[in-house]
Scaffold this motif. Sequence first.
Motif, short mmCIF file in Angstrom:
data_model
loop_
_atom_site.label_atom_id
_atom_site.label_comp_id
_atom_site.label_asym_id
_atom_site.label_seq_id
_atom_site.Cartn_x
_atom_site.Cartn_y
_atom_site.Cartn_z
N VAL A 166 0.84 -1.20 0.00
CA VAL A 166 0.00 0.00 0.00
C VAL A 166 0.87 1.25 0.00
O VAL A 166 0.70 2.17 -0.81
CB VAL A 166 -0.94 0.01 1.22
N LEU A 167 1.84 1.30 0.92
CA LEU A 167 2.70 2.46 1.01
C LEU A 167 3.54 2.63 -0.24
O LEU A 167 3.75 3.76 -0.72
CB LEU A 167 3.60 2.34 2.24
N GLY A 168 4.04 1.52 -0.78
CA GLY A 168 4.87 1.61 -1.97
C GLY A 168 4.12 2.19 -3.15
O GLY A 168 4.65 3.04 -3.88
N MET A 169 2.88 1.75 -3.34
CA MET A 169 2.11 2.25 -4.48
C MET A 169 1.59 3.66 -4.25
O MET A 169 1.63 4.51 -5.14
CB MET A 169 0.96 1.29 -4.79
N ALA A 170 1.09 3.92 -3.02
CA ALA A 170 0.54 5.24 -2.74
C ALA A 170 1.62 6.32 -2.73
O ALA A 170 1.51 7.34 -3.43
CB ALA A 170 -0.20 5.23 -1.41
N LEU A 171 2.68 6.10 -1.95
CA LEU A 171 3.75 7.08 -1.89
C LEU A 171 4.50 7.16 -3.21
O LEU A 171 4.89 8.24 -3.66
CB LEU A 171 4.71 6.74 -0.75
N GLY A 172 4.72 5.98 -3.82
CA GLY A 172 5.43 5.97 -5.11
C GLY A 172 4.69 6.75 -6.17
O GLY A 172 5.28 7.53 -6.92
N GLY A 173 3.37 6.55 -6.24
CA GLY A 173 2.58 7.29 -7.22
C GLY A 173 2.60 8.78 -6.96
O GLY A 173 2.72 9.59 -7.89
N ALA A 174 2.49 9.17 -5.67
CA ALA A 174 2.50 10.60 -5.34
C ALA A 174 3.84 11.24 -5.65
O ALA A 174 3.91 12.34 -6.22
CB ALA A 174 2.15 10.77 -3.86
N ILE A 175 4.93 10.57 -5.28
CA ILE A 175 6.26 11.12 -5.54
C ILE A 175 6.52 11.21 -7.03
O ILE A 175 7.04 12.21 -7.54
CB ILE A 175 7.34 10.25 -4.84
N ALA A 176 6.13 10.15 -7.77
CA ALA A 176 6.36 10.15 -9.21
C ALA A 176 5.60 11.28 -9.90
O ALA A 176 6.11 11.89 -10.85
CB ALA A 176 5.94 8.80 -9.80
N VAL A 274 -5.68 1.52 -1.72
CA VAL A 274 -6.87 1.26 -0.90
C VAL A 274 -7.34 -0.18 -1.10
O VAL A 274 -7.70 -0.88 -0.14
CB VAL A 274 -7.99 2.25 -1.24
N LEU A 275 -7.33 -0.64 -2.34
CA LEU A 275 -7.75 -2.02 -2.62
C LEU A 275 -6.77 -3.03 -2.04
O LEU A 275 -7.17 -4.09 -1.54
CB LEU A 275 -7.89 -2.22 -4.13
N VAL A 276 -5.48 -2.71 -2.08
CA VAL A 276 -4.49 -3.60 -1.49
C VAL A 276 -4.64 -3.62 0.03
O VAL A 276 -4.46 -4.65 0.68
CB VAL A 276 -3.07 -3.18 -1.89
N LEU A 277 -4.99 -2.46 0.61
CA LEU A 277 -5.23 -2.41 2.04
C LEU A 277 -6.39 -3.32 2.42
O LEU A 277 -6.38 -3.95 3.49
CB LEU A 277 -5.54 -0.97 2.46
N ALA A 278 -7.38 -3.44 1.55
CA ALA A 278 -8.47 -4.38 1.78
C ALA A 278 -7.93 -5.81 1.85
O ALA A 278 -8.38 -6.63 2.66
CB ALA A 278 -9.52 -4.26 0.69
N SER A 279 -6.94 -6.12 1.01
CA SER A 279 -6.32 -7.45 1.06
C SER A 279 -5.61 -7.68 2.39
O SER A 279 -5.72 -8.76 2.98
CB SER A 279 -5.33 -7.61 -0.09
N GLY A 280 -4.89 -6.67 2.86
CA GLY A 280 -4.21 -6.80 4.15
C GLY A 280 -5.18 -7.02 5.28
O GLY A 280 -4.96 -7.86 6.17
N ALA A 281 -6.29 -6.27 5.28
CA ALA A 281 -7.30 -6.45 6.31
C ALA A 281 -7.92 -7.83 6.23
O ALA A 281 -8.19 -8.49 7.25
CB ALA A 281 -8.38 -5.38 6.18
N GLY A 282 -8.15 -8.31 5.00
CA GLY A 282 -8.71 -9.64 4.83
C GLY A 282 -7.78 -10.73 5.34
O GLY A 282 -8.23 -11.73 5.92
N MET A 283 -6.49 -10.55 5.15
CA MET A 283 -5.53 -11.53 5.64
C MET A 283 -5.61 -11.68 7.15
O MET A 283 -5.58 -12.79 7.69
CB MET A 283 -4.11 -11.13 5.21
N VAL A 284 -5.72 -10.55 7.85
CA VAL A 284 -5.78 -10.58 9.31
C VAL A 284 -7.14 -11.07 9.80
O VAL A 284 -7.25 -12.00 10.61
CB VAL A 284 -5.48 -9.19 9.89
N LEU A 285 -8.21 -10.45 9.31
CA LEU A 285 -9.55 -10.73 9.84
C LEU A 285 -10.05 -12.12 9.44
O LEU A 285 -10.66 -12.82 10.26
CB LEU A 285 -10.53 -9.66 9.38
N CYS A 286 -9.81 -12.53 8.20
CA CYS A 286 -10.23 -13.87 7.79
C CYS A 286 -9.42 -14.94 8.52
O CYS A 286 -9.94 -16.02 8.83
CB CYS A 286 -10.09 -14.04 6.28
N MET A 336 -10.86 -8.82 -3.31
CA MET A 336 -9.48 -8.80 -2.83
C MET A 336 -9.41 -9.05 -1.33
O MET A 336 -8.47 -9.66 -0.83
CB MET A 336 -8.81 -7.48 -3.22
N PHE A 337 -10.42 -8.57 -0.59
CA PHE A 337 -10.49 -8.84 0.85
C PHE A 337 -10.58 -10.34 1.10
O PHE A 337 -9.85 -10.90 1.91
CB PHE A 337 -11.71 -8.12 1.43
N VAL A 338 -11.49 -11.02 0.40
CA VAL A 338 -11.70 -12.45 0.60
C VAL A 338 -10.53 -13.26 0.05
O VAL A 338 -10.13 -14.27 0.63
CB VAL A 338 -13.03 -12.89 -0.05
#
Length: 428
Positions: A166-176, A274-286, A336-338
């Motif tokens: 998430v950080l790599g894509m979000a910050l990378g996109g903003a910096i680029a 944001v969509l990748v963050l949904a994957s991270g949340a799914g990994m923990v919660l599921c 992506m969450f599931v």
Amino acid sequence: MAYASSLPDGAAADTPNTPDTPRVFAWTVFALTFGLLISDYMSRQVLNAVFPLLKQEWQLSDARLGLLSGIVALMVGLLTFPLSLLADRWGRVKSLVLMAGLWSVATLGCALAQDYSQMFVARFFVGVGEAAYGSVGIAVVLSVFPRHMRSTLTGAFMAGGMFGSVLGMALGGAIAAHVGWRWAFAAMALFGLALAAAYPMIVRPSRMADAGRGRAAGARPPLASLFAGRALRAAYIGSGLQLFAGGACIVWMPSYLNRYYGLGADRAGIGAAVLVLASGAGMVLCGMLSDRLSRVQDNRKVSLAACYCMGAAVLLGAGFLLPPGAAQLVLVGCGMFVAAGASGPAGAMVANLTPGAVHGTAFATLTLANNLLGLAPGPFVTGALADRVGLDRAFCVIPLASLAAACVFAYARRHYDGDCAVIGGSKG
């Protein structure tokens, strides 16, 4: 306060516990090791945020772009096993510092690349540096905490890869978008180098008992047990197939949002994050749901893994058949969450179906399967399909991998109880 060991005498062959490890030091080790995992995935996934810029500047096909991502996963898959064994012999802390330094310098090389071939070589060495970090890093973390915290720590550590993405894509996109794609790579490299320099000054093997040298006591580990039983082999395959779909979505989502939603590199990177963050949340919660529902009947986690994969196939397939819009993004986010939810049950299956003395190597084998079957070919195959039929239609095909994973986990369910009984029990 120091953590007390919960292992009986003679149990050091599994990941050791340190009865005299101060709580503050243990959590400091976790924070720094987790931080390097974040850096690992930031360096890996920042490329996805700048795909549109590289494609335009160097006139690259989608297949060649996908290969820049896939080569990292390929090297991780090929080298995880041998480098994990070397780290156990040479010293885990020293190995982690060397790995972090290598992937950070290689990421800096990406920033300096003048053409595709130079970028490919730099990404190759990013993959070499990151190869064994996951398996060695979690071994270091577990060595300074008591046994009863292992499931919590392992789940949190694995989710760190998603948060780093998430950080790599979000910050990378903003910096680029503001200062160019080269500075996006450079920022990730400097963050990794700073943590790599601080790590050995704080995390000292002398304070971690056997953490610096995680060699198991006793005889040579029975490597044949890493592939014993049909359920275990199915767990490897099912996990890899599920990550074929999940990995492809993570890599190509910024480009999808750029092409079909008209978003710039910065906004596309944030949207994909944001969509990748949904994957991270799914990994923990599921994973937590799987543990809760499997307390009485352990084999339920295998059935849940199949259900997660089937749910991902349905949600992602339906989502990508819809035209661009809010409804599509909601379905894709849920998919992506599931989809990430299968990671926890798959890891638990591997732990339950292998002897405790080879758990570290077993997880390296799982990483190998995840990369060779999923994370490496997924982005490349998606890119190759996109060159022929378009990225939107390629995404409609990718969920079939989740359907295949569901079938594999259903097969594993038939043999799970018997295979657990063979190795001496089914522990949750």
